[in-house]
Design a protein around this motif. Structure first.
Motif, PDB file in Angstrom:
ATOM      1  N   LEU A  84     -17.110 -13.636 -75.522  1.00 12.93           N
ATOM      2  CA  LEU A  84     -17.474 -14.476 -74.383  1.00 12.93           C
ATOM      3  C   LEU A  84     -16.374 -15.483 -74.121  1.00 12.93           C
ATOM      4  O   LEU A  84     -15.547 -15.789 -74.994  1.00 12.93           O
ATOM      5  N   ASP A  85     -16.358 -16.015 -72.903  1.00 17.44           N
ATOM      6  CA  ASP A  85     -15.452 -17.099 -72.557  1.00 17.44           C
ATOM      7  C   ASP A  85     -15.848 -18.343 -73.359  1.00 17.44           C
ATOM      8  O   ASP A  85     -17.024 -18.682 -73.462  1.00 17.44           O
ATOM      9  N   SER A  86     -14.866 -19.030 -73.936  1.00 13.72           N
ATOM     10  CA  SER A  86     -15.156 -20.190 -74.788  1.00 13.72           C
ATOM     11  C   SER A  86     -15.741 -21.359 -74.009  1.00 13.72           C
ATOM     12  O   SER A  86     -16.221 -22.325 -74.609  1.00 13.72           O
ATOM     13  N   MET A  87     -15.742 -21.292 -72.671  1.00 10.05           N
ATOM     14  CA  MET A  87     -16.269 -22.391 -71.873  1.00 10.05           C
ATOM     15  C   MET A  87     -17.746 -22.231 -71.517  1.00 10.05           C
ATOM     16  O   MET A  87     -18.308 -23.081 -70.831  1.00 10.05           O
ATOM     17  N   VAL A  88     -18.391 -21.167 -71.966  1.00  9.01           N
ATOM     18  CA  VAL A  88     -19.803 -21.001 -71.632  1.00  9.01           C
ATOM     19  C   VAL A  88     -20.632 -22.048 -72.367  1.00  9.01           C
ATOM     20  O   VAL A  88     -20.214 -22.607 -73.383  1.00  9.01           O
ATOM     21  N   ASN A  89     -21.830 -22.314 -71.870  1.00  9.10           N
ATOM     22  CA  ASN A  89     -22.633 -23.394 -72.441  1.00  9.10           C
ATOM     23  C   ASN A  89     -23.253 -22.990 -73.784  1.00  9.10           C
ATOM     24  O   ASN A  89     -23.295 -21.817 -74.159  1.00  9.10           O
ATOM     25  N   THR A  90     -23.741 -24.010 -74.482  1.00 10.63           N
ATOM     26  CA  THR A  90     -24.282 -23.819 -75.826  1.00 10.63           C
ATOM     27  C   THR A  90     -25.468 -22.870 -75.846  1.00 10.63           C
ATOM     28  O   THR A  90     -25.582 -22.012 -76.732  1.00 10.63           O
ATOM     29  N   GLU A  91     -26.358 -23.003 -74.880  1.00  3.45           N
ATOM     30  CA  GLU A  91     -27.559 -22.178 -74.863  1.00  3.45           C
ATOM     31  C   GLU A  91     -27.222 -20.704 -74.714  1.00  3.45           C
ATOM     32  O   GLU A  91     -27.852 -19.836 -75.338  1.00  3.45           O
ATOM     33  N   THR A  92     -26.215 -20.408 -73.889  1.00  6.30           N
ATOM     34  CA  THR A  92     -25.822 -19.011 -73.701  1.00  6.30           C
ATOM     35  C   THR A  92     -25.255 -18.427 -74.987  1.00  6.30           C
ATOM     36  O   THR A  92     -25.554 -17.280 -75.357  1.00  6.30           O
ATOM     37  N   ILE A  93     -24.432 -19.206 -75.678  1.00  7.97           N
ATOM     38  CA  ILE A  93     -23.886 -18.728 -76.951  1.00  7.97           C
ATOM     39  C   ILE A  93     -25.019 -18.418 -77.922  1.00  7.97           C
ATOM     40  O   ILE A  93     -25.009 -17.388 -78.603  1.00  7.97           O
ATOM     41  N   GLN A  94     -26.021 -19.309 -77.942  1.00  5.69           N
ATOM     42  CA  GLN A  94     -27.134 -19.104 -78.858  1.00  5.69           C
ATOM     43  C   GLN A  94     -27.933 -17.857 -78.472  1.00  5.69           C
ATOM     44  O   GLN A  94     -28.396 -17.110 -79.351  1.00  5.69           O
ATOM     45  N   ASP A  95     -28.090 -17.621 -77.191  1.00 11.87           N
ATOM     46  CA  ASP A  95     -28.801 -16.421 -76.744  1.00 11.87           C
ATOM     47  C   ASP A  95     -28.114 -15.158 -77.261  1.00 11.87           C
ATOM     48  O   ASP A  95     -28.775 -14.223 -77.746  1.00 11.87           O
ATOM     49  N   TRP A  96     -26.800 -15.114 -77.147  1.00  9.09           N
ATOM     50  CA  TRP A  96     -26.058 -13.940 -77.594  1.00  9.09           C
ATOM     51  C   TRP A  96     -26.065 -13.836 -79.120  1.00  9.09           C
ATOM     52  O   TRP A  96     -26.107 -12.724 -79.671  1.00  9.09           O
ATOM     53  N   GLU A  97     -25.991 -14.973 -79.804  1.00  7.81           N
ATOM     54  CA  GLU A  97     -26.081 -14.956 -81.273  1.00  7.81           C
ATOM     55  C   GLU A  97     -27.428 -14.382 -81.719  1.00  7.81           C
ATOM     56  O   GLU A  97     -27.496 -13.553 -82.641  1.00  7.81           O
ATOM     57  N   ASN A  98     -28.485 -14.818 -81.081  1.00  9.09           N
ATOM     58  CA  ASN A  98     -29.820 -14.336 -81.446  1.00  9.09           C
ATOM     59  C   ASN A  98     -29.968 -12.848 -81.153  1.00  9.09           C
ATOM     60  O   ASN A  98     -30.564 -12.096 -81.937  1.00  9.09           O
ATOM     61  N   ALA A  99     -29.431 -12.422 -80.006  1.00 10.32           N
ATOM     62  CA  ALA A  99     -29.502 -10.994 -79.660  1.00 10.32           C
ATOM     63  C   ALA A  99     -28.700 -10.159 -80.654  1.00 10.32           C
ATOM     64  O   ALA A  99     -29.111  -9.048 -81.019  1.00 10.32           O
ATOM     65  N   ALA A 100     -27.566 -10.697 -81.106  1.00  8.98           N
ATOM     66  CA  ALA A 100     -26.737  -9.970 -82.073  1.00  8.98           C
ATOM     67  C   ALA A 100     -27.455  -9.821 -83.409  1.00  8.98           C
ATOM     68  O   ALA A 100     -27.331  -8.788 -84.088  1.00  8.98           O
ATOM     69  N   LYS A 101     -28.238 -10.839 -83.801  1.00  8.46           N
ATOM     70  CA  LYS A 101     -28.961 -10.775 -85.073  1.00  8.46           C
ATOM     71  C   LYS A 101     -30.045  -9.705 -85.043  1.00  8.46           C
ATOM     72  O   LYS A 101     -30.392  -9.129 -86.075  1.00  8.46           O
ATOM     73  N   LYS A 102     -30.592  -9.438 -83.873  1.00  6.10           N
ATOM     74  CA  LYS A 102     -31.641  -8.422 -83.750  1.00  6.10           C
ATOM     75  C   LYS A 102     -31.073  -7.013 -83.655  1.00  6.10           C
ATOM     76  O   LYS A 102     -31.812  -6.031 -83.800  1.00  6.10           O
ATOM     77  N   HIS A 103     -29.764  -6.903 -83.389  1.00  3.18           N
ATOM     78  CA  HIS A 103     -29.132  -5.596 -83.260  1.00  3.18           C
ATOM     79  C   HIS A 103     -28.997  -4.959 -84.655  1.00  3.18           C
ATOM     80  O   HIS A 103     -28.689  -5.648 -85.622  1.00  3.18           O
ATOM     81  N   PRO A 104     -29.222  -3.653 -84.783  1.00  4.48           N
ATOM     82  CA  PRO A 104     -29.127  -3.011 -86.105  1.00  4.48           C
ATOM     83  C   PRO A 104     -27.780  -3.202 -86.790  1.00  4.48           C
ATOM     84  O   PRO A 104     -27.716  -3.303 -88.010  1.00  4.48           O
ATOM     85  N   ARG A 105     -26.692  -3.282 -86.020  1.00  4.41           N
ATOM     86  CA  ARG A 105     -25.363  -3.436 -86.619  1.00  4.41           C
ATOM     87  C   ARG A 105     -24.909  -4.897 -86.687  1.00  4.41           C
ATOM     88  O   ARG A 105     -23.825  -5.171 -87.175  1.00  4.41           O
ATOM     89  N   ARG A 106     -25.718  -5.804 -86.150  1.00  6.08           N
ATOM     90  CA  ARG A 106     -25.415  -7.234 -86.172  1.00  6.08           C
ATOM     91  C   ARG A 106     -23.958  -7.506 -85.745  1.00  6.08           C
ATOM     92  O   ARG A 106     -23.137  -7.959 -86.530  1.00  6.08           O
ATOM     93  N   PRO A 107     -23.590  -7.199 -84.496  1.00  8.23           N
ATOM     94  CA  PRO A 107     -22.203  -7.403 -84.040  1.00  8.23           C
ATOM     95  C   PRO A 107     -21.807  -8.875 -84.065  1.00  8.23           C
ATOM     96  O   PRO A 107     -22.639  -9.768 -83.949  1.00  8.23           O
ATOM     97  N   LYS A 108     -20.503  -9.116 -84.207  1.00  7.51           N
ATOM     98  CA  LYS A 108     -19.966 -10.473 -84.188  1.00  7.51           C
ATOM     99  C   LYS A 108     -19.929 -10.987 -82.751  1.00  7.51           C
ATOM    100  O   LYS A 108     -19.674 -10.221 -81.820  1.00  7.51           O
ATOM    101  N   VAL A 109     -20.139 -12.264 -82.594  1.00  8.80           N
ATOM    102  CA  VAL A 109     -20.002 -12.905 -81.286  1.00  8.80           C
ATOM    103  C   VAL A 109     -18.734 -13.766 -81.339  1.00  8.80           C
ATOM    104  O   VAL A 109     -18.659 -14.727 -82.098  1.00  8.80           O
ATOM    105  N   LEU A 110     -17.747 -13.376 -80.538  1.00  4.55           N
ATOM    106  CA  LEU A 110     -16.449 -14.054 -80.529  1.00  4.55           C
ATOM    107  C   LEU A 110     -16.311 -14.904 -79.277  1.00  4.55           C
ATOM    108  O   LEU A 110     -16.912 -14.612 -78.238  1.00  4.55           O
ATOM    109  N   LEU A 111     -15.474 -15.942 -79.368  1.00  2.00           N
ATOM    110  CA  LEU A 111     -15.171 -16.790 -78.221  1.00  2.00           C
ATOM    111  C   LEU A 111     -13.677 -16.699 -77.928  1.00  2.00           C
ATOM    112  O   LEU A 111     -12.853 -16.889 -78.816  1.00  2.00           O
ATOM    113  N   LEU A 112     -13.333 -16.385 -76.688  1.00  5.19           N
ATOM    114  CA  LEU A 112     -11.940 -16.264 -76.263  1.00  5.19           C
ATOM    115  C   LEU A 112     -11.603 -17.377 -75.288  1.00  5.19           C
ATOM    116  O   LEU A 112     -12.410 -17.722 -74.416  1.00  5.19           O
TER     117      LEU A 112
END
Length: 973
Positions: free
Chosen positions: A896-924
């Protein structure tokens, strides 16, 4: 000692083939020398072999051994210098050899070198060099990492919870192997130890076992250790064979839910013990390793790989405060502690080692901390008080575990220390330099080129976690990387002690192979922040000008103090140092890419550097001399940062030029017609592979020239508005020939990048019916329709459409590219009009979307099943935008773009935790156009995340200028 052996082995591996080539030139010039040359060839091979044998015994070297090795290293330098000065171009394989320059002086020099070699050999025997030892002590490596960090852990709660979550993740009835991978000293064992002993694990797992793989040579030893941990106190211990051990462990796994921790696992041991673990089990295995490929192998199937993160600056200071500054850090100590944190780069073992030193100081001051941080590499190597024992063992183990000294891996690692600490360096820049230096040894020259071998070596260093990848390109290849700070400092110290790398102006710098200039100012001391790299000493040094003056005054070759470097690299200002470039006559690499005070007049005599193979120039250069055509050996010319607009045609006549970078036009004589010019430019076939790139305008020469370059693999073209219809037709014909070149074989890698203009439709119209072979295509510029010729390209793996003015509805045709692996779309509007359904882009691995508004393609369930990387780079992104991560079953990362808001980052982090492969969430981080010269560019950052305090996020979002320091893992405002 190990570094010195690697340097000597590399030297001999370069010198011996040259001596063999000399022996093949049987003519009158070599009459009487054949025996001497053959003697030196055999002696160098024997010396290298003896040094490797001595190294394999893992005994500490005595002063006599070290001095003897240094003598042979200097002799190898002398022999290499002699051959370079007197022999013609070594790159002209298969061509008639030119006469040896000044054969009489060459014969005299060879006889002197032979005498010196015989004397050194006699001294080695007289002083019993092979039998002498300092104390007979050995440096055995304790591969179990520093567990004492777990006594008072800092910053470990978050990674511990992540490991616990991974152990509970996946299918409950399937075996899950969690691999912790990271550089030595990063706290892998300490983390595994914390997990193993935590209350949560004791509740969830009825039996537990801890085993250290490095303490066991075979499967029987490691199985015995595992069984010892799993059996209860009531069970009697008994000696068993391997089948018996396997059966008992299987019985325990069936009877209870078990956790088995294997520290420092090796692939051979894992392959030996893996069959005993049934796939159908609720038990879990946790392993630690420093090798990425081993972690991947252990966790293949239903497992996870956890990459160790270094400590943040805040946690690093907390660790120092707990161990040293218990009562708090005074203002005097604050700057010193910050310097230590910077140098340790978040590596727990380094911080603990420095803390031990600080605890032993009588009077602890900020200046003391500064001094320790500035000499950390030397202190780690000398290890006078034993405080750095474990750190030195970890660093030496990382180095000595690499293949034997003849392998260029060790030299590659030493070579990386010439780049400033903490600053990422380009992968391509490194591998091209290594090739030019002759540090690449190919076993099968006709099968793989130097760059392929160098790239493979770099990949292995990355795989071993010694070098860290920073930025990754569209096709998943590493673009930039860096060594861990503590490893960089250790390698730099070793490079200095082996006469490999030093700062320009340092004492005895004329004997070093690689010189570095960083913000050189005559007569002034280097600023403190340069001390972590290659600073210029105040005492004992000499200026470039004084060296040049001494060189010119001496007429006798015996009295003359020659400058012997094979490479010169400048970072920042070079001062008066650039005034005498031509005196370094044996240079192979001249890297002025980051030199900010280089002038055109400094390059007037550059044509005298007859051995130069790699030349990179910086932003202050405006013109190139026509005399550049005398650089016979030049292989790489990098003009991308320069202000050069036209390139003399003479440059293209260089017989070994393979890679040309820049944005230039051809400077052509006015009186000659195009055909005559081409005959003069290319009197014979050239070796040019990379042409990135050229500006094509009303001049016809470049398209015609491109048709004649048979070895081209990568082409980048800017089409200017001044291009005529005839020119565009010629250009389209050249492109057609380029893409047709590999049509028959269907192998190879060809890349084409087109920066289009208002005439793009005419050019693409000519290409519509083109069918050919192309692996990578980048189109940059306005289009009115999706180019049809893209669909006719065989082998297309990578496609980038940048600011093409296309809309989502215009891109339906690209869904037909079933073999496409990498897709990047920049500036496409109404992307939600693009529907990706099951079967579309069925091979796609990486998808990158850079947009201004958060509109993304509609991806249906069952589509993009092979996708591993999803990059949604939009500053205004809010939430998940309707994207279901669970549908991408192979997903490994989301960016994700590093300028996105905190809530959006948390949404993607939570979605990644529910994924079977638990993908990393990176900020560019998006880089300013003025900094890069490109339209859109993102670089890696470990910027804001949900684990940082909210005030830091808000400050980040409200700040217009910011900088990311990777070594601090935080944002600096």
């Amino acid at each position: 000692m190990e570094m010195a052996v690697a340097v000597l082995s590399t030297l001999t591996s370069n010198v011996v083939p040259k001596l063999a080539a000399v022996l093949e030139k049987r003519n009158e010039q070599l009459k009487g020398l054949e025996g001497d040359i053959r003697f030196m060839k055999i002696e160098l091979e024997m010396i290298s072999g003896a040094m490797e044998l001595q190294l394999s015994q893992k005994q500490r070297s005595s002063p006599v051994q070290i001095r003897s090795m240094a003598e042979f290293r200097d002799l190898a330098h002398d022999i290499e210098d002699c051959l370079d000065r007197f022999l013609p171009c070594a790159a002209c394989e298969g061509e008639p050899p030119a006469s040896i320059r000044d054969p009489r002086r060459f014969a005299d020099k060879i006889k002197k070198l032979k005498a010196q070699l015989e004397a050194a050999k006699k001294r080695k025997v007289d002083y019993d060099v092979n039998g002498s030892q300092a104390s007979g002590a050995t440096e055995e490596m304790d591969t179990e990492e520093l567990v004492e960090m777990a006594d008072d852990p800092v910053g470990i709660e978050k990674p511990k919870q992540e490991i616990l979550d991974l152990l509970e993740g996946g299918e409950q009835e399937k075996l899950c192997v969690v691999s912790i991978v990271g550089f030595g000293g990063s706290g892998k064992t300490a983390l595994a130890w914390e997990v193993y002993h935590c209350t949560q694990v004791s509740w969830r797992f009825g039996r537990r076992a801890w085993a250290v793989a490095s303490k066991h040579k075979d499967a029987k030893g490691i199985l015995t250790a595992i069984l010892e941990g799993l059996r209860s106190e009531e069970e009697p211990a008994m000696a068993q064979d391997v089948p018996g051990l396997q059966q008992h462990i299987r019985n325990h796994l069936k009877a209870a839910r078990c956790l088995i921790v294997i520290d420092d696992i090796r692939k051979q041991l894992w392959n030996a013990i893996k069959p005993i673990f049934s796939v159908e089990t609720r038990s879990r295995i946790l392993v630690t390793t420093s090798i990425q490929s081993v972690a991947n192998a252990c966790s293949s199937g239903h497992g996870y790989v956890y990459s160790m993160k270094t400590l943040s600056a805040e946690h690093s200071k907390d660790l120092l405060n707990k161990k040293v500054f218990v009562g708090g850090c005074s203002p005097d100590m604050e700057e010193g502690s910050t310097a230590i944190v910077d140098k340790c780069d978040g590596l727990p073992l380094a911080l603990v080692s420095v803390a031990k030193v600080l605890q032993g100081e009588n009077m602890l001051t900020g200046a003391c901390c500064q001094e320790i941080s500035q000499n950390l590499g030397e202190r780690t190597d000398k290890n006078k008080n034993g405080d750095f024992t474990q750190l030195r063992q970890v660093l030496m183990s990382s180095y000595s575990s690499l293949p034997d000294p003849v392998n260029p891996l060790r030299t590659c690692l030493l070579y990386t220390s010439l780049f400033p600490d903490g600053r990422p360096f380009s992968r391509n820049r490194l591998i091209r330099r290594l090739s030019a230096e002759g540090y690449i040894q190919r076993k099968h020259p006709r099968v793989r080129g130097d760059l392929d071998v160098a790239d493979e070596n770099l990949k292995e260093l990355i795989d071993r976690s010694i070098i860290r990848p920073i930025d990754v390109s569209n096709n998943a290849k590493v673009k930039t990387c860096r060594t861990h700070s503590i490893m960089h400092q250790f390698m730099l110290h070793k490079s200095r002690s082996s006469n490999f790398i030093t700062a320009f102006g340092a004492s005895n710098s004329s004997n070093f192979r690689h010189l570095v200039i960083q913000n050189h100012k005559k007569g002034t001391k280097a600023p403190p922040d340069m001390n972590d790299h290659l600073s210029i000493p105040v005492n004992g040094g000499h200026s470039w000008t004084s060296v040049m003056r001494f060189t010119k005054k001496s007429s006798s070759s015996d009295e003359r103090k020659q400058l012997r470097p094979r490479s010169l690299t400048v970072f920042g200002s070079a001062g008066d140092a650039v005034s005498g470039l031509s005196n370094c006559e044996l240079l192979r690499v001249l890297d002025l890419n980051e030199c900010d005070d280089l002038k055109d007049e400094h390059l007037k005599c550059i044509y005298k550097l007859l051995h130069l193979k790699y030349l990179s120039l910086g932003r202050t250069v405006c013109n190139l001399s026509r005399k550049m055509e005398r650089l016979h050996c030049l292989e790489t010319l990098d003009l991308r940062k320069t202000m050069i607009e036209t390139l003399p045609v003479q440059v293209l006549r260089l017989p070994h030029l393979a890679h040309l970078f820049g944005k230039v036009k051809l400077e052509l004589p006015i009186k000659l017609c195009a055909e005559d010019i081409l005959k003069q430019i290319l009197p014979r076939e050239t070796k040019l592979e990379t042409l990135a790139g050229f500006i094509t305008d009303k001049n016809y020469a470049f398209p015609q020239l491109m048709c004649l370059l048979k070895r081209l693999r990568k082409v980048k073209i800017w089409c200017e508005p001044t291009s005529t219809d005839c020119n565009l037709r010629l250009l389209s014909e050249a492109i057609q020939k380029f893409v047709l070149a590999d049509m028959v074989t269907g192998v190879g890698s060809r890349s084409l990048s087109l920066h289009l203009n208002n005439y793009s439709e005419d050019l693409l119209h000519h290409l519509d019916n083109t069918a050919g072979y192309l692996s990578s295509l980048k189109l940059h510029g306005k289009l009115t329709r999706f180019p049809q010729f893209v669909l006719s390209l065989c082998g297309l793996k990578e496609l980038c459409l940048i600011l093409t003015n296309l809309k989502g509805s215009d891109l339906s045709n690209l869904l037909k590219l079933r073999n496409l692996l990498y897709l990047k779309l920049v500036g496409v509007d109404h992307l939600n009009d693009l529907h990706i359904n099951r079967g579309d882009l069925s091979s796609l691995r990486r998808l990158c979307l850079v947009v201004e508004t958060p509109e993304f393609p509609r991806i249906g369930e069952g589509a993009l099943l092979t996708l591993t990387s999803l990059q949604l780079l939009c500053q205004g992104l809010v939430g998940l935008c309707g994207i279901e991560l669970g549908w991408f079953i192979e997903l490994q990362e989301v960016a994700l773009d590093s300028m996105v808001n905190t809530e959006t980052i948390q949404d993607w982090e939570n979605a990644a935790k529910k994924h079977p492969r638990r993908p990393k969430v990176l900020l560019l981080k998006r880089v300013d156009q003025a900094e890069t010269g490109s339209t859109v560019k993102y670089v890696a950052t470990e910027g804001p995340s949900i684990f940082q305090k909210k005030r830091n996020i808000e400050q980040f979002q409200s700040t217009s200028t910011y900088e990311v320091q990777p070594n601090l893992k935080q944002l600096k405002f």
